[in-house]
Every structure is written in structure tokens, then in C-alpha cells.
Design an enzyme around this catalytic site. Structure first.
Site, mmCIF file in Angstrom:
data_model
loop_
_atom_site.group_PDB
_atom_site.id
_atom_site.type_symbol
_atom_site.label_atom_id
_atom_site.label_comp_id
_atom_site.label_asym_id
_atom_site.label_seq_id
_atom_site.Cartn_x
_atom_site.Cartn_y
_atom_site.Cartn_z
ATOM 1 N N GLU A 169 79.127 -41.619 -102.979
ATOM 2 C CA GLU A 169 79.609 -42.499 -101.904
ATOM 3 C C GLU A 169 81.119 -42.423 -101.866
ATOM 4 O O GLU A 169 81.749 -41.929 -102.811
ATOM 5 C CB GLU A 169 79.158 -43.949 -102.152
ATOM 6 C CG GLU A 169 77.687 -44.162 -101.884
ATOM 7 C CD GLU A 169 77.275 -45.623 -101.940
ATOM 8 O OE1 GLU A 169 78.128 -46.487 -102.225
ATOM 9 O OE2 GLU A 169 76.094 -45.889 -101.714
ATOM 10 N N HIS A 172 82.054 -53.490 -93.645
ATOM 11 C CA HIS A 172 81.323 -52.219 -93.735
ATOM 12 C C HIS A 172 81.448 -51.520 -92.386
ATOM 13 O O HIS A 172 81.156 -52.117 -91.356
ATOM 14 C CB HIS A 172 79.859 -52.456 -94.083
ATOM 15 C CG HIS A 172 79.210 -51.212 -94.604
ATOM 16 N ND1 HIS A 172 78.930 -50.132 -93.798
ATOM 17 C CD2 HIS A 172 78.840 -50.852 -95.852
ATOM 18 C CE1 HIS A 172 78.405 -49.170 -94.528
ATOM 19 N NE2 HIS A 172 78.343 -49.577 -95.782
ATOM 20 N N ARG A 200 86.797 -52.589 -102.849
ATOM 21 C CA ARG A 200 85.643 -52.334 -103.721
ATOM 22 C C ARG A 200 85.047 -50.956 -103.445
ATOM 23 O O ARG A 200 84.854 -50.588 -102.288
ATOM 24 C CB ARG A 200 84.579 -53.385 -103.441
ATOM 25 C CG ARG A 200 83.286 -53.177 -104.205
ATOM 26 C CD ARG A 200 82.222 -54.147 -103.729
ATOM 27 N NE ARG A 200 81.685 -53.764 -102.443
ATOM 28 C CZ ARG A 200 80.430 -53.342 -102.243
ATOM 29 N NH1 ARG A 200 79.591 -53.259 -103.242
ATOM 30 N NH2 ARG A 200 80.011 -53.018 -101.035
ATOM 31 N N HIS A 217 81.105 -57.607 -94.933
ATOM 32 C CA HIS A 217 80.102 -57.083 -95.859
ATOM 33 C C HIS A 217 80.188 -57.692 -97.247
ATOM 34 O O HIS A 217 79.180 -58.051 -97.838
ATOM 35 C CB HIS A 217 80.304 -55.568 -95.938
ATOM 36 C CG HIS A 217 79.285 -54.868 -96.782
ATOM 37 N ND1 HIS A 217 77.933 -55.009 -96.568
ATOM 38 C CD2 HIS A 217 79.420 -54.005 -97.827
ATOM 39 C CE1 HIS A 217 77.270 -54.267 -97.447
ATOM 40 N NE2 HIS A 217 78.145 -53.660 -98.234
ATOM 41 N N ARG A 226 86.273 -47.355 -97.079
ATOM 42 C CA ARG A 226 85.628 -48.147 -96.018
ATOM 43 C C ARG A 226 86.633 -48.793 -95.061
ATOM 44 O O ARG A 226 86.375 -48.873 -93.860
ATOM 45 C CB ARG A 226 84.791 -49.254 -96.644
ATOM 46 C CG ARG A 226 83.572 -48.719 -97.296
ATOM 47 C CD ARG A 226 82.768 -49.793 -97.961
ATOM 48 N NE ARG A 226 81.578 -49.155 -98.517
ATOM 49 C CZ ARG A 226 80.632 -49.787 -99.172
ATOM 50 N NH1 ARG A 226 80.713 -51.075 -99.374
ATOM 51 N NH2 ARG A 226 79.587 -49.140 -99.634
HETATM 52 C C1 LIG Z 1 73.124 -55.054 -96.690
HETATM 53 C C2 LIG Z 1 73.827 -54.933 -98.012
HETATM 54 C C3 LIG Z 1 73.831 -53.723 -98.687
HETATM 55 C C4 LIG Z 1 74.479 -53.605 -99.927
HETATM 56 N N1 LIG Z 1 74.411 -52.427 -100.610
HETATM 57 C C5 LIG Z 1 74.922 -52.359 -101.879
HETATM 58 C C6 LIG Z 1 74.729 -51.202 -102.690
HETATM 59 O O1 LIG Z 1 74.090 -50.244 -102.287
HETATM 60 N N2 LIG Z 1 75.273 -51.205 -103.943
HETATM 61 C C7 LIG Z 1 75.990 -52.258 -104.454
HETATM 62 O O2 LIG Z 1 76.455 -52.197 -105.599
HETATM 63 N N3 LIG Z 1 76.168 -53.370 -103.692
HETATM 64 C C8 LIG Z 1 75.642 -53.454 -102.448
HETATM 65 N N4 LIG Z 1 75.802 -54.594 -101.702
HETATM 66 C C9 LIG Z 1 76.488 -55.745 -102.324
HETATM 67 C C10 LIG Z 1 75.551 -56.378 -103.360
HETATM 68 O O3 LIG Z 1 74.235 -56.351 -102.868
HETATM 69 C C11 LIG Z 1 75.957 -57.818 -103.632
HETATM 70 O O4 LIG Z 1 77.323 -57.893 -103.919
HETATM 71 C C12 LIG Z 1 75.190 -58.350 -104.853
HETATM 72 O O5 LIG Z 1 73.816 -58.133 -104.679
HETATM 73 C C13 LIG Z 1 75.480 -59.826 -105.024
HETATM 74 O O6 LIG Z 1 74.626 -60.314 -106.023
HETATM 75 P P1 LIG Z 1 74.741 -61.836 -106.471
HETATM 76 O O7 LIG Z 1 73.711 -62.036 -107.516
HETATM 77 O O8 LIG Z 1 76.136 -62.157 -106.782
HETATM 78 O O9 LIG Z 1 74.381 -62.658 -105.124
HETATM 79 P P2 LIG Z 1 73.098 -62.628 -104.197
HETATM 80 O O10 LIG Z 1 72.218 -61.489 -104.507
HETATM 81 O O11 LIG Z 1 73.560 -62.769 -102.785
HETATM 82 O O12 LIG Z 1 72.341 -63.977 -104.598
HETATM 83 C C14 LIG Z 1 72.890 -65.219 -104.258
HETATM 84 C C15 LIG Z 1 71.915 -66.310 -104.659
HETATM 85 O O13 LIG Z 1 72.569 -67.572 -104.581
HETATM 86 C C16 LIG Z 1 71.714 -68.509 -103.960
HETATM 87 N N5 LIG Z 1 72.522 -69.583 -103.349
HETATM 88 C C17 LIG Z 1 73.592 -69.478 -102.522
HETATM 89 N N6 LIG Z 1 74.062 -70.692 -102.202
HETATM 90 C C18 LIG Z 1 73.272 -71.590 -102.838
HETATM 91 C C19 LIG Z 1 73.230 -73.003 -102.872
HETATM 92 N N7 LIG Z 1 74.079 -73.794 -102.193
HETATM 93 N N8 LIG Z 1 72.260 -73.599 -103.620
HETATM 94 C C20 LIG Z 1 71.343 -72.855 -104.298
HETATM 95 N N9 LIG Z 1 71.345 -71.510 -104.294
HETATM 96 C C21 LIG Z 1 72.290 -70.888 -103.568
HETATM 97 C C22 LIG Z 1 70.924 -67.695 -102.957
HETATM 98 O O14 LIG Z 1 69.753 -68.384 -102.596
HETATM 99 C C23 LIG Z 1 70.680 -66.424 -103.775
HETATM 100 O O15 LIG Z 1 69.567 -66.616 -104.625
HETATM 101 C C24 LIG Z 1 75.173 -54.724 -100.466
HETATM 102 C C25 LIG Z 1 75.179 -55.934 -99.778
HETATM 103 C C26 LIG Z 1 74.500 -56.054 -98.574
HETATM 104 C C27 LIG Z 1 74.503 -57.370 -97.849
#
Ligand SMILES: Cc1cc2nc3c(=O)[nH]c(=O)nc-3n(C[C@H](O)[C@H](O)[C@H](O)COP(=O)(O)OP(=O)(O)OC[C@H]3O[C@@H](n4cnc5c(N)ncnc54)[C@H](O)[C@@H]3O)c2cc1C
Length: 556
Positions: A143, A258, A400, A365, A304
Site C-alpha cells: 500500500e 481516504h 498514517r 477516514h 493519501r
Molecule cells: C472502511 C474502513 C477501512 C479500513 N481499512 C483499514 C485497513 O485495511 N487496515 C488498517 O490497519 N486500518 C483500516 N481502517 C482503520 C481501522 O479499521 C480502525 O482504525 C480500527 O479498526 C479502529 O479500531 P478500534 O478498536 O480503535 O475502534 P472500532 O473498531 O471502531 O471500535 C469502536 C468500538 O467502540 C464502541 N463505542 C463507541 N462509542 C461508544 C460509546 N459511547 N459507548 C459504548 N461503546 C462505544 C463501538 O460500539 C465499537 O465497539 C479502516 C477503517 C475503515 C472505516
């Protein structure tokens, strides 16, 4: 270590969005409270639960697997293959540092990239099935910003596979208790020390979850923007909750856009992964011209932010609302293997990507900034840890690299879980208190206190207007005048939205969005330079003399 500028934001004084009395609501007690069930929250839970005596409560505001993690397409970056000669750990470190535009926290970079290798191996042990070649060897892709093919993937649904495996493992641990569809309204603190969170369950009733340690893993804030790749749960709740509780927020101005999001009337803003360009996809204007070589030597694999701005420039030049991503250079069998979900999704809208280009444009994104943490996940609020997209370890600096964020969630989620498990045997459980009677100020009900908004507020209208405001004035390209007028507009909404007393997750979420939007816009207005994903058309150059530093906002 990179310097930091610190600013207090006294405008937002409200401490709790909702108040309660101890005698009026149910209470839960646990050693570790985890808010969020994405890659960071689940990794933290698995690690903390290794000691079967540690009781963990894991909360998510929607279904457990509804999070950004599940939608990750491209993959996870790790230098994993022992027999490869074209890549090494130092190259991954160097690429990440270069991408970060002068603001990388090198301790976070080294920790993520070194420990990430074992974390990805553990995923494979948990049953994650990454794609392999005919010989059964792991198949790596490339990438933008990565100097070698080091991205592990599972078709274009890598995040879904990781979320599935982690969630399956979490569900097998008897000491992890799951609370889906439960909204966290606020973090509870006593004398500035974390005590748990105030929750609202599916029945709409508040309950207090008291814990020795709270881990914030609530993800990003893409839904502050009209155009975003993020699922609806990403409204920046964690940032606002942490700020109200006294945590420092760092580098909020750095929002990654993105470049290639599907732009089709009626369709959701579906991400078209950068891996499509990694495999040979080419961006073209409406006349069929490949325009990226005009903007960067890496053409379609430029960083990006460069690609996003190039797309906006071409759209403005041609007075169009989109550009086209042409996959005709990728062999059909490869498209079928690598991008089955994109193929299927676009079929539903009458686009056959084996024959026709995809209409795309940029959208919000990834939130690079977040709650400032140390290398073990600690924030400046004792007992409050943070991991994943809500946190700011400094790994990404001002930009990033794709596929580094799942890795960050795995590494720092686990680090938080480990620290929380250690604290379980040394820290006492907090004694319940009522926020309705707590003293004003640091832990109290808020020095302004809730006001009666008088006329009925049309919350949906404010939400839509806020998202448009951020998209147009705090978007891919920013100008001082626009940022100041956005700040003024948000300031005008704050008294009647933030001052009001609401009682539903949708309205608390909007209050969080307003606070977070204000803080992002304030940070963007302060940084008078262009660096990484933060582009100021009135200050188009990077200015290391004044701005090679992190920015920190705090309430206290
Ligand atoms: C479409 C897309 C494609 C991507 N592709 C990639 C990739 O290929 N590779 C890569 O490294 N990264 C990628 N990313 C980025 C990556 O997916 C995210 O940065 C990462 O998954 C975030 O993980 P997290 O556990 O921090 O949050 P998340 O996976 O977003 O989880 C957040 C959690 O918090 C909970 N939550 C939020 N607010 C509250 C609240 N008030 N009360 C209770 N619960 C709450 C939600 O319900 C959820 O369970 C992508 C992102 C997107 C949107």
C-alpha cells in the site's frame, strides 16, 4: 522527544451529560471496564482475562461486531515472513517515520512494529485465515508509503475476519462479561481518578459500572463529517467523554481523508481500498486521463493526503463531483480473488468493475489524534487507559500509513489489558457516589449546569448542519477564515445543545459530536502550517521552526 504545545479550553465546562443518585440506579463492579469492542477493546479484554481471577466488563454501543475494525479492507502491516529478503523491521520503522511528517513518537513506532509481529502471529493462532499463495505461503500486498509488500489480508474483508476471530475467543472466556447495545454516557471520576462509567442499557435506563481500571477503546470520529468511510458508531464519544473527565487530547487537527470512496447517489460511502491502486488501479478524470503522475512521483501510490488533494484539484478544474478509478490494468482473476466484496457490492448498484471504472472522491477516514497516552496506554487521568483509534500514541505523527492502525489496536490493546490486569491486584474498587450531588468543578455536575433549552431543538438538523460544516470548512483543505467561522458557528450551537439535558444515546452522541468538532476545529485553526494530513491553503508550507510539535488540549 517531540515538543508539545498545551492549551486549556475553558469554554466547555460541563462535566457530566447526565446525573444520577446512587440509590436510584443499578450498579456493577469489575476489575476492568472496557468501552469498545473493536480490535483494541477485544485485544485488551483477551489479555486482561488471562488471569482467571480478573473480572472484565466489555461494553459496546451497538452490536459487538459493529465497529470500524469490521470494515477494514486492505489488511494489517507486519514484516512477518522469515524467508523474505526484500523487507525488514527497520524498513517498516523507516516508512512509518517518513509517513509521519516529523511528528512520529519513535518509541511508539518501534513498539508497534516490533511487538506487532507477535500480535499478528497470535491472530493466526486464533484462527485468522489470511490469504496464501499456491504454495501455502502468506500472500503480502503493498500500500502507499510502504516500501515493500508487507500487508497481510483476507480478500478485501480483512477486518471482518480479525473481528470474527477475536470475538470468538473473547466469548470463550468466562471472566469477560459482554454488554452490547449499551451506550457509555460519561467516564466517572473521583478527585480526578477514574472510577468507571455511567452507562445506558438497551432498556434506556442508566446504570453505573464501577471499575479499578477503565480502558477507552471507542474508536474514531469519522461521523463528524458529511462524507466518511466510517460506520455510524464512530461519533467521537470517547474523545468527548475523556475530555470532560480531564484527559489531555493530542493532535486532533490530523484527520486522514481516504481518497477513494465510492461516490454514487443513493449508495453508502463505501471505501474502495488503496490496495486496488497497489494492484494496478489507476485514477482518471472524466476524459480518461491518468492525472496522478502530474502531482507526485509515486503517481497513484502517492501518500493519501496528496491523492485526496489531487482529486479535489481535478474535480475543481473540470467542474465535476467525482473522478474514476480504472481497474482495467488488473487481471480479472486477481480482481476476483483480491476484491470480491467490492465486486459484489458494486454489482448491486449496476457497476461491473471487471468492465467499468468506479466513481470515487475523498472522505473522512481516520482520526490520527486522540487521547494522549504513554507507551503502556496510560492517560493523564489515573486509572484511565486508552487504545486504538481513540488514543494518540504518536505512532502516526501527522500522517498514517495504511494498515498500521489494526496493528496499533492489537499492540496497544494488549498493552492496556496487561496494565489493567496488574492494577487489579493493587488498586481498590471505587466507592459509588452520586453525580447529582457531587461538588461542582473537577468531578461535579458542571459549573454551567444544564439549562432548559426552551424551544424544542431539532437535533437531526443540528447534526446534519454540523457534519456539512466540518466537511466544507475543516476538510481536506483548510483556511484560517473558514476555521474561525466554523468555530463561531459551533460556539453558537454549544449553549443550547450542550447546556440542555437529554436522555437518549442519539442526543448524547450529538453533544459529544459538538464538543469533539469544536476541539478539532480549534486545533486546526491553531496549527498555522501544512503538515501530513493537515493542509492549510493559507500556510501551504511545513514550518518546523514553529510547528514541529504536538498540540494538546485539556479542560483543566
Ligand atoms: C472502511 C474502513 C477501512 C479500513 N481499512 C483499514 C485497513 O485495511 N487496515 C488498517 O490497519 N486500518 C483500516 N481502517 C482503520 C481501522 O479499521 C480502525 O482504525 C480500527 O479498526 C479502529 O479500531 P478500534 O478498536 O480503535 O475502534 P472500532 O473498531 O471502531 O471500535 C469502536 C468500538 O467502540 C464502541 N463505542 C463507541 N462509542 C461508544 C460509546 N459511547 N459507548 C459504548 N461503546 C462505544 C463501538 O460500539 C465499537 O465497539 C479502516 C477503517 C475503515 C472505516
Amino acid at each position: 522527544m517531540t515538543a508539545s504545545s498545551h492549551e486549556r479550553v475553558p469554554e466547555i465546562q460541563r462535566r457530566y451529560l447526565d446525573t444520577f443518585r446512587v440509590a436510584h440506579i443499578p450498579h456493577r463492579f469489575s476489575d476492568v471496564l472496557i468501552l469498545g469492542s473493536g480490535v483494541a477493546g477485544l485485544s485488551a479484554a483477551l489479555e486482561a482475562s488471562s488471569n482467571s481471577q480478573t473480572e472484565i466488563l466489555l461494553v459496546s454501543k451497538s452490536a459487538l461486531d459493529e465497529c470500524a475494525t469490521r470494515y477494514a479492507q486492505g489488511g494489517v502491516a507486519a514484516v512477518l515472513s522469515p524467508d523474505r529478503t526484500d523487507d525488514c523491521l527497520e524498513n517498516h520503522v523507516r516508512d512509518t517515520e517518513e509517513g509521519a511528517a516529523g511528528l512520529a513518537n519513535m518509541a511508539a513506532v518501534r513498539t508497534t512494529i516490533t511487538e506487532g509481529i507477535d500480535r499478528v502471529r497470535e491472530l493466526i493462532e486464533l484462527g485468522v485465515e489470511f490469504d496464501r499463495d499456491e504454495d501455502g505461503k502468506l500472500d503480502f500486498t503493498r500500500e502507499g508509503g510502504h516500501s515493500a509488500a508487507r500487508i497481510l489480508h483476507r480478500g478485501d474483508t480483512t477486518g471482518q475476519e480479525i473481528e470474527r476471530a477475536l470475538l470468538t475467543a473473547v466469548k470463550k472466556r468466562p471472566n469477560i462479561h459482554l454488554l452490547p447495545n449499551t451506550f457509555s454516557i460519561d467516564l466517572l471520576t473521583v478527585d480526578g481518578v477514574s472510577a468507571g462509567a455511567l452507562l445506558c442499557g438497551p432498556d434506556g435506563q442508566p446504570q453505573a459500572a464501577w471499575a479499578r481500571t477503565t480502558i477507552l477503546a471507542t474508536g474514531g470520529a469519522g461521523h463528524l463529517y458529511r462524507e466518511t468511510t466510517n460506520p455510524a458508531v464512530c461519533t467521537g464519544d470517547g474523545l468527548a467523554m475523556a475530555f470532560r473527565a480531564g484527559a489531555d487530547l493530542q493532535d486532533l487537527e490530523f484527520i486522514q481523508f481516504h481518497p477513494t470512496t465510492l461516490y454514487l447517489a443513493g449508495a453508502e460511502r463505501f471505501l474502495i481500498t488503496e490496495a486496488v491502486r497497489g494492484e494496478g488501479g489507476v485514477l482518471r478524470d472524466a476524459a480518461g486521463n491518468a492525472f496522478m503522475p502530474r502531482f507526485h512521483r509515486l503517481a497513484d501510490l502517492a501518500p493519501r493526503d496528496v491523492v485526496s488533494r489531487a482529486i479535489l484539484t481535478v474535480m475543481a478544474e473540470r467542474n465535476e463531483n467525482k473522478v474514476w478509478l480504472d481497474l482495467s490494468g488488473i487481471p480479472t482473476p486477481r480482481i476476483r480473488v483480491r476484491f470480491p466484496a467490492i465486486l459484489e457490492f458494486l454489482k448491486g448498484f449496476g457497476i461491473d468493475i471487471l468492465k467499468a471504472p468506479i466513481p470515487v472522491r475523498p472522505s473522512a477516514h481516520y482520526s490520527i489524534g486522540g487521547v494522549r497516552t504513554e507507551i503502556d496506554g496510560r492517560t493523564n487521568v489515573e486509572g484511565l487507559l486508552a487504545a486504538g483509534e481513540v488514543a494518540s500514541t504518536g505512532l502516526h505523527g501527522a500522517n498514517r500509513l495504511g494498515s498500521n492502525s489494526l496493528l496499533e489496536g492489537l499492540v496497544f490493546g494488549r498493552r492496556c489489558g496487561s496494565l489493567a490486569a496488574r492494577r487489579a491486584s493493587t488498586v481498590s474498587l471505587p466507592r459509588p457516589f452520586s453525580t447529582a450531588t457531587a461538588r461542582e468543578g473537577r468531578d461535579g455536575g458542571g459549573s454551567q449546569g444544564p439549562t432548559d433549552p426552551g424551544n424544542e431543538i431539532n437535533l437531526e438538523d443540528v447534526r446534519r448542519s454540523l457534519k456539512s460544516l466540518l466537511w466544507y470548512k475543516v476538510g481536506v483543505e483548510r483556511r484560517g477564515g473558514d476555521l474561525l467561522s466554523a468555530l463561531e458557528q459551533i460556539r453558537a450551537w454549544i449553549p443550547y445543545c450542550l447546556g440542555a439535558q437529554f436522555d437518549s444515546p442519539e442526543s448524547w452522541s450529538l453533544q459529544n459530536m459538538l464538543q469533539t468538532a469544536y476541539l478539532i476545529t480549534l486545533s486546526a485553526s491553531r496549527r498555522e502550517e501544512s503538515r501530513g494530513v493537515h493542509y492549510r491553503s493559507d500556510f501551504p508550507k511545513r514550518d518546523d521552526a514553529r510547528w514541529k510539535r504536538h498540540s494538546t488540549l485539556s479542560r483543566n
